[in-house]
Every structure is written in C-alpha cells, then in structure tokens.
Design an enzyme around this catalytic site. Structure first.
Site, mmCIF file in Angstrom:
data_model
loop_
_atom_site.group_PDB
_atom_site.id
_atom_site.type_symbol
_atom_site.label_atom_id
_atom_site.label_comp_id
_atom_site.label_asym_id
_atom_site.label_seq_id
_atom_site.Cartn_x
_atom_site.Cartn_y
_atom_site.Cartn_z
ATOM 1 C CG ASP A 230 -41.718 -17.672 -17.336
ATOM 2 O OD1 ASP A 230 -41.915 -16.499 -17.037
ATOM 3 O OD2 ASP A 230 -42.193 -18.536 -16.702
ATOM 4 C CB ILE A 231 -39.807 -22.044 -14.868
ATOM 5 C CG1 ILE A 231 -39.333 -23.349 -14.310
ATOM 6 C CG2 ILE A 231 -40.955 -21.662 -13.785
ATOM 7 C CD1 ILE A 231 -38.816 -23.722 -13.136
ATOM 8 C CG ASN B 229 -46.769 -8.773 -15.220
ATOM 9 O OD1 ASN B 229 -47.487 -7.923 -15.801
ATOM 10 N ND2 ASN B 229 -46.448 -9.869 -15.344
ATOM 11 C CD GLN C 298 -42.936 -7.102 -9.524
ATOM 12 O OE1 GLN C 298 -43.547 -5.900 -9.247
ATOM 13 N NE2 GLN C 298 -41.477 -7.207 -9.397
ATOM 14 C CG HIS D 250 -39.404 -10.457 -14.250
ATOM 15 N ND1 HIS D 250 -39.459 -10.068 -12.825
ATOM 16 C CD2 HIS D 250 -40.607 -10.853 -14.607
ATOM 17 C CE1 HIS D 250 -40.752 -10.414 -12.324
ATOM 18 N NE2 HIS D 250 -41.294 -10.915 -13.507
ATOM 19 C CG LEU D 251 -39.021 -6.563 -21.176
ATOM 20 C CD1 LEU D 251 -40.229 -5.958 -20.624
ATOM 21 C CD2 LEU D 251 -37.842 -5.862 -21.905
ATOM 22 C CG HIS D 252 -42.977 -11.446 -18.344
ATOM 23 N ND1 HIS D 252 -43.286 -12.671 -18.187
ATOM 24 C CD2 HIS D 252 -43.095 -10.576 -17.293
ATOM 25 C CE1 HIS D 252 -43.412 -12.676 -16.796
ATOM 26 N NE2 HIS D 252 -43.385 -11.463 -16.258
HETATM 27 P P1 5GP Z 1 -44.012 -12.028 -12.684
HETATM 28 O O1 5GP Z 1 -45.356 -12.668 -12.475
HETATM 29 O O2 5GP Z 1 -43.320 -11.586 -11.409
HETATM 30 O O3 5GP Z 1 -44.351 -10.819 -13.752
HETATM 31 O O4 5GP Z 1 -43.443 -13.001 -13.447
HETATM 32 C C1 5GP Z 1 -42.412 -14.022 -12.746
HETATM 33 C C2 5GP Z 1 -42.283 -15.019 -13.943
HETATM 34 O O5 5GP Z 1 -41.121 -15.941 -13.149
HETATM 35 C C3 5GP Z 1 -43.408 -15.920 -13.973
HETATM 36 O O6 5GP Z 1 -43.669 -15.941 -15.541
HETATM 37 C C4 5GP Z 1 -42.884 -17.320 -13.639
HETATM 38 O O7 5GP Z 1 -43.186 -18.316 -14.521
HETATM 39 C C5 5GP Z 1 -41.306 -17.096 -13.518
HETATM 40 N N1 5GP Z 1 -40.623 -17.908 -12.677
HETATM 41 C C6 5GP Z 1 -40.883 -18.171 -11.352
HETATM 42 N N2 5GP Z 1 -40.374 -19.030 -10.895
HETATM 43 C C7 5GP Z 1 -38.946 -19.291 -11.971
HETATM 44 C C8 5GP Z 1 -37.982 -20.129 -11.893
HETATM 45 O O8 5GP Z 1 -37.543 -20.831 -10.734
HETATM 46 N N3 5GP Z 1 -37.377 -20.248 -13.102
HETATM 47 C C9 5GP Z 1 -37.641 -19.433 -14.035
HETATM 48 N N4 5GP Z 1 -36.879 -19.705 -15.360
HETATM 49 N N5 5GP Z 1 -38.529 -18.695 -14.140
HETATM 50 C C10 5GP Z 1 -39.511 -18.719 -13.163
#
Ligand code: 5GP
Ligand code: ZN
Length: 114
Positions: free
Chosen positions: A30-31, A87, A94, A100-102
């Site tokens: 994760d970034i 999420n 989300q 995606h699975l964290h």
């Molecule tokens: P969500 O909030 O949809 O469950 O999780 C999305 C995740 O994607 C977040 O934890 C966010 O930090 C990560 N993310 C967003 N943009 C990028 C990116 O460009 N590269 C990577 N590796 N992760 C990203």
C-alpha cells in the site's frame, strides 16, 4: 478496465511495489501503509467490490485470502496476528473500486476499527 488505478498497476502502466504475482493474483505494498505490513491483494480481473462478486468468483476470493495468509507467514507476523479487510463502498471507506484485500500487521491493532 481502462480508468482503474489497480488495473493500471496490474498492467504496469502505474508503478507498484509488487510482492507477489501469479496468473490470477497480484499483491503490492500500500502506498500509504497503516502498519509495518500493509499489502493489497487483488485479482487481475477487474471486479469493483465485494458486492459485485458472483459464484464464479468463489475460487478467486479463496486465492486472495490464502495469499494473505501465506504473505503473513512469510513475513513472520502470523503468530503475533494480523488483520485482513475488504472495505466495501462509501461507509466502509472504499476509495479504489477494484476489489482488494488489505493485509495489515506487524503492530498491535485496535478493535473495533473507527
Ligand atoms: P480502500 O480505501 O479502497 O479500501 O483502499 C485503497 C488503498 O489503496 C488505500 O489504502 C490507499 O492507500 C491505496 N492506494 C491508493 N492509491 C494507491 C497507489 O497508487 N498505489 C498503491 N500501492 N496503493 C494505493
Ligand atoms: Zn480494475
């Protein structure tokens, strides 16, 4: 899907710190990590969210979950414990609509989440 960030990472159109890849699954850091280990595990085929899964996706979901467990084991955080989270939609926060699975671990996590 052409305007999907994670499809672009899968296609190497956007850089990603990739930790695992096979024919159907990609895992990358994760970034904006929320813990020492914060890996996102995604199917290569675009599915927007958990709510969009069909019966045909059952095997793929199993692969995502199993892969999280294997990565946790490889990193030595399995015995201490880790969290796996999907999420789904607005109230869960989300932000990227490619399922995606964290995998989060490597520190003591609070429960319940905010
Ligand atoms: P969500 O909030 O949809 O469950 O999780 C999305 C995740 O994607 C977040 O934890 C966010 O930090 C990560 N993310 C967003 N943009 C990028 C990116 O460009 N590269 C990577 N590796 N992760 C990203
Ligand atoms: Zn996608």
């Amino acid at each position: 899907m052409s305007d999907c960030l994670f499809c672009k990472i899968i296609a190497r159109e956007v850089p990603g710190s990739i930790v695992y890849e096979d024919e159907r699954v990609l895992a990358f850091n994760d970034i904006n990590p929320q813990a020492p280990t914060h890996v996102l595990i995604v199917p290569k085929r675009h599915v927007a969210s958990l709510s969009d899964l069909t019966e045909d996706d059952d095997e793929m979901v199993g692969e995502l979950v199993r892969r999280a467990a294997v990565i946790a084991g490889d990193r030595g955080i399995a015995a201490g414990g880790y969290r796996t989270v999907f999420n789904t939609n607005r109230d869960a926060g989300q932000t990227v609509f490619h399922i995606h699975l964290h995998l989060i671990g490597g520190r003591r996590l609070q429960w319940p989440p905010g």
